[in-house]
Design a protein around this motif. Structure first.
Motif, short mmCIF file in Angstrom:
data_model
loop_
_atom_site.label_atom_id
_atom_site.label_comp_id
_atom_site.label_asym_id
_atom_site.label_seq_id
_atom_site.Cartn_x
_atom_site.Cartn_y
_atom_site.Cartn_z
N TYR A 97 9.94 52.60 1.41
CA TYR A 97 9.38 53.08 2.68
C TYR A 97 8.03 52.44 2.97
O TYR A 97 7.78 51.94 4.08
CB TYR A 97 9.26 54.60 2.65
N CYS B 188 7.77 50.01 6.08
CA CYS B 188 7.15 50.69 7.22
C CYS B 188 5.65 50.44 7.33
O CYS B 188 5.09 50.49 8.42
CB CYS B 188 7.43 52.19 7.14
N ASN B 189 4.99 50.19 6.18
CA ASN B 189 3.54 49.92 6.18
C ASN B 189 3.22 48.72 5.29
O ASN B 189 2.51 48.86 4.29
CB ASN B 189 2.76 51.15 5.70
N SER C 290 13.22 59.31 3.56
CA SER C 290 12.54 58.02 3.41
C SER C 290 13.39 56.87 3.92
O SER C 290 12.93 56.01 4.67
CB SER C 290 12.18 57.78 1.93
N CYS D 11 13.71 56.65 7.76
CA CYS D 11 12.55 55.95 8.34
C CYS D 11 12.64 54.45 8.11
O CYS D 11 12.33 53.64 9.00
CB CYS D 11 11.24 56.50 7.75
N VAL D 12 13.10 54.08 6.92
CA VAL D 12 13.25 52.65 6.59
C VAL D 12 14.29 52.00 7.50
O VAL D 12 14.09 50.89 7.99
CB VAL D 12 13.65 52.49 5.10
N ALA E 183 12.91 51.35 10.86
CA ALA E 183 11.93 50.25 10.78
C ALA E 183 12.63 48.91 10.67
O ALA E 183 12.19 47.92 11.27
CB ALA E 183 11.00 50.46 9.59
#
Length: 306
Positions: free
Chosen positions: A123, A127-128, A216, A219-220, A223
């Motif tokens: 993640y 995402c970051n 998680s 969200c991945v 993204a």
């Protein structure tokens, strides 16, 4: 005299997977091959990660820890099962039984938390990505791995402590191939209600970690779909799909176990289902993470050339 007899059962007889003499040798050979393949794959993966400096990253540290846990899990069950398959007595002391259950439970609990860490690492990386070196520092991921092992080692102590309080006098025969907690509860002379409640509450570990992992990776997934680069999407999908395959195999068998236990199967059905979530499920993990990972394959090729 009756109270004294309750403490006399200090050894158990494991009935194993089958009572048919003709199947014992074939089963021994099958599970011996599974054990050797699983152990060689996991230890080989650990050695490869340790040997190649390019793999000294958080993701491969988590992967190496997972391989170690899988090796411990299979070693806690299969060697004794192999011995009992060919041994006519099939005896196991109370101490060995508790130790086997402890190490298997410890490995399974640790694996749940390591899978969460791998999902969190994925993640953060996707995402970051700009904050990844700061968020996933060496100090942090080392601490996270240590915490996973600590929880894994401490959690089964509760179950083992409650099992040692029980007395066994109904029978010393365990209709299983290893010391599972449910067959032990069925032969207890003491009321195992507290043990059952603690066992049910322990299922929340599996449920909570699975929900965290799914959150998680959701969200991945979003993204990845937002990425403009086709190459970037392909690489991210390749990495995450390997993780998800391992996760679904692990949690799928755990949830299946709880569902079929909740439906009340007999002990013989349970004995036939158990190898899937204790032994066979550990076999594909090294292959999944090795064959689906270009960096691991590249490190393997370099080691072979050297």
């Amino acid at each position: 005299m009756m109270e004294a007899n309750k403490t006399l059962v200090m050894e158990f007889v494991l009935t194993g997977l089958t009572d048919l003499p003709g199947l014992k040798v074939p089963l021994f050979l099958v599970f011996l091959i599974i054990y050797l393949t699983t152990t060689a794959g996991n230890l080989g993966l650990i050695f490869l990660i340790w040997k190649d400096p390019h793999l000294h990253t958080p993701m491969y540290s988590f992967l190496g820890s997972l391989a170690f846990v899988d090796a411990c899990s299979s070693s806690s069950v299969i060697p004794k099962m192999l011995v009992n398959t060919l041994d006519k007595s099939q005896m196991m002391s109370l101490f060995d039984c508790m130790a086997q259950y402890y190490f298997f439970g410890s490995s399974a609990t640790t694996e749940c938390f390591l899978l969460v860490l791998m999902a969190y690492n994925c993640y953060v990386a996707i995402c970051n990505p700009l904050l990844y070196p700061v968020v996933m520092s060496k100090r942090l991921y080392t601490w996270l791995i240590s915490a996973s092992y600590a929880i894994g080692f401490l959690h089964p102590i509760i179950h083992v402590g409650l099992l040692l309080i029980l007395t066994f006098c109904k029978s010393n025969i365990i209709h299983h191939f290893f010391c599972e907690i449910l067959p032990l509860l069925t032969i207890s002379c003491t009321d195992p209600s507290i043990n059952a409640l603690v066992l049910i509450s322990a299922s929340f570990i599996q449920a909570s970690t699975f929900i965290t992992i799914m959150a998680s990776y959701t969200c991945v997934l979003f993204a990845i779909l937002r990425k403009k680069s086709e190459k970037g999407r392909s690489k991210a999908f390749s990495t995450c799909s390997a993780h998800l395959l391992s996760i679904f195999l692990f949690y799928g068998t755990l949830f299946f176990m709880y569902v079929h236990l909740g439906s009340g199967p007999d002990q013989y059905q349970d004995k036939m289902y158990s190898p899937f979530y204790t032994i066979i499920i550990l076999l594909p993990n090294p292959l999944i993470y090795s064959l689906r990972n270009k960096e691991v394959l590249g490190a393997f090729r370099k080691m072979i050339k050297k």
